[in-house]
Each structure stands twice: as C-alpha cells, then as structure tokens.
Design an enzyme around this catalytic site. Structure first.
Site, PDB file in Angstrom:
ATOM      1  N   GLY A 109      -5.272   7.489  -1.554  1.00 42.94           N
ATOM      2  CA  GLY A 109      -4.275   6.614  -2.134  1.00 42.94           C
ATOM      3  C   GLY A 109      -4.702   6.083  -3.486  1.00 42.94           C
ATOM      4  O   GLY A 109      -5.849   6.235  -3.908  1.00 42.94           O
ATOM      5  N   CYS A 110      -3.768   5.433  -4.174  1.00 41.46           N
ATOM      6  CA  CYS A 110      -4.040   4.980  -5.541  1.00 41.46           C
ATOM      7  C   CYS A 110      -4.923   3.736  -5.575  1.00 41.46           C
ATOM      8  O   CYS A 110      -5.906   3.677  -6.317  1.00 41.46           O
ATOM      9  CB  CYS A 110      -2.733   4.748  -6.287  1.00 41.46           C
TER      10      CYS A 110
END
Length: 336
Positions: A148-149
């Site tokens: 994920g970011c």
C-alpha cells in the site's frame, strides 16, 4: 512481448498502470476488464484516447488466460481473494494491488478487514512486493502482493534505522498525510469537493488497516517486534503522501551519520533518494521516487518521507515488481 491484462481497469491506479505499461518496450496490453462498466477504455479514461484500442469486458479467468500472460489485479479487497485463485489456476501470473495477500496471518486479516480470508493457505508463501527490501524473492513468482501507499512510505523511511539499531522498535509515531486520490475513485461523502477542499482531517485513528502491514514488514526485516502508532490525514490535494515519523533514539548518532546509514542501506536502489533537504510531495509527483531525510532533535530521531501514492505507492511499484518478475531492468518504463 509479455501480454498484460488489467482486471478492474476503471480506477485511478489502473489508469496509472496503463500509462506506464503503454511505454514499456516489452509489454502489450491485451485486455482491460470491469464488472460494472462497458464501452471503450477511453470513455472511462479520456487520457487514453488514441493510445489504447480496447473495450472493457467482464472476462472469465479462462478467457483472460487466452489473451494474457500476467494480470494486474486492481480489484478491491475481498473481491481480489475471490478472483486470484482462479486466475492462478488458469495459468496467469498475478500482481495484486489490493490488501488481500499482504498480511501473513489470516486471523490478523480478519481482525483488521472484517472478513474471513478464503485463500488463507496462500498467505504465508506470498511475496510482499516492496523491491527495496524483497527484490531477491520476486523473480519467477506467480503471485506478488503489491504494498500500500502509506505502508511503502512508512516502511521505506523506517527500515534502515531499525535494521541499523538506531531507533527503538516501539513507541514509533507515524503522522501521515495523503491526497484525496488515495481514497479511490468511488464517490464517498468525505472525499466530495465541498467536504475536503480547504480542510485537513485525521481519520481511522488507532484502527487504520495499514497498521499491521507496517508492523509486519518492519518486524520481519529488523528481526524486532515493531510497534507503531499510525495516524493518517486527508489533505485537499490530488495526490502525494508525506509521512512525518518520530522515534526514540537507541544509540548516539549525528544527523550526518543517520543520513549516511540510510544512503548505505539503499545503495543501488534506483528509486530511493536520500536528501539533505526536507522533502515535499511536489518533489516526487508523477514519479516512482521516494525521497527520505532524517533529523535529530533532542532525544528523538525524526524521519520525513514523500512519494506519489498512485505511482510509487501503487502502480509504479507494481511495474517494478513486473520487471523483476520477468527479469527486465527494474527501471524499465519508470524513468523518463
């Protein structure tokens, strides 16, 4: 040429994937799918007009396998775990951009995502696709769990300092801020323009789903039980993430020594830039770079990291994983 399919091609990350893959010299995009939309891909993403002549289709895994060698799965969590076993059984390689295969423990997944994992036997063996830490495990894999970011920003910032024994593995505070595109393209009340413009707000305090992902990976690479307090914030900009991280110093080290340690840790990693300056989200916008710097203030070590949430935080690192999976130069299609 590697034939590529995008499953769930209507979102922001899918658009960024397509923009990158269309300039990849070893790729032919052969299918784009959607469960709810029909028509030409350029009707959903006008930026692709005249660049990709494909229509959105709701294809079965067998049909996808006839057209493609690898599938980038851009489905939401839960939907991904339902689709991926069938894609793998059909003979496709898969790079999954959802959270469904990032956590190793199905009980932890159920606790944080509120769903029983229906493909739990595959979790422990699935490689976490953060190339700066796990590059040697990615080549030849059939399934990669794309990170994920928020997690990429936090993990990349902290890994060198934890592995070097410079900071305590507990009591770490991650104050992270993200642009609105991080919430996806599906309309939500809090991401409507009138709600988020000219406003800054925290959310998911104490229970954000990226928390166990951050702790799992940092504990793995540092061989310590890492514990973080992670608080995300929504900021009124399209894209970008800034993480301001606060940790207790474990051993004496100057700012210059810490910067040198981070540079050494990421030596040869083309997308990590260790800077003297405090980084800004504009410094990395539309790129696959993550910029990191360190400061020492009293007894604390402060780490600041920025990346583009749609590229280094999603689609760009997915192409890094694709390149490593197939033995291409890691930077292919990712550096102008």
């Amino acid at each position: 040429m590697i034939r590529v399919a995008i499953q769930g091609a209507t979102g922001y990350t899918a658009l960024e994937l397509l923009r990158i893959l269309l300039r990849h010299p070893e790729v032919q995009v052969t299918a784009v799918t959607s469960r709810s939309e029909t028509g030409h891909i350029s009707e959903i993403h006008p930026l692709l007009r005249g660049r990709l002549n494909l229509r959105l289709e709701n294809l079965s895994p067998a049909q996808l396998a006839e057209r493609a060698d690898v599938c980038f799965c851009c489905l939401p969590h839960v939907a991904s775990m339902e689709a991926i076993p069938r894609l793998l059984d059909a003979g496709l390689r898969v790079i999954d951009l959802s959270a469904d295969y990032r956590l190793k423990d199905p009980a932890v997944y159920e606790q944080w995502y509120g769903h029983v994992h229906t493909d739990s036997a595959r979790l422990a063996a699935t490689v976490y696709g953060l190339p700066e830490l796990y590059a040697e495990k990615i080549p030849g894999q059939k399934l990669i769990a794309n990170p994920g970011c928020y997690t990429s920003t936090s993990i990349l910032a902290l890994a060198p300092l934890l592995c070097g024994g410079f900071i305590k593995p507990t009591g770490i505070i991650i104050d992270a801020k993200s642009g609105v595109s991080g919430a996806g393209r599906t309309p939500k009340l809090n991401t409507l323009y009138a709600e988020c413009n000219e406003s800054l707000s925290p959310y998911a305090v104490g229970n954000h789903r990226h928390t166990p992902e951050i702790e799992q990976v940092l504990s793995d690479v540092s061989r310590e039980g890492v514990e973080v307090l992670f608080t995300p914030h929504l900021v009124p900009m399209d894209r970008g993430i800034l993480a301001s991280i606060y940790a207790d110093r474990l051993k004496p080290a100057t700012q210059e020594e810490l910067l040198a340690a981070v540079r050494s840790f990421y030596a040869g990693k083309p997308f990590i830039r260790v800077t003297e300056q405090l980084p800004k989200t504009k410094d990395v916008a539309q790129t696959n770079y993550c910029d990191i710097t360190v400061r020492v203030v009293r007894s604390k070590v402060l780490v600041f990291a920025v990346l583009d949430n749609l590229i280094k935080g999603a689609s760009g690192v997915a192409v890094q994983n694709f390149n490593l999976m197939y033995g291409f130069e890691e930077t292919t299609a990712l550096i102008d």
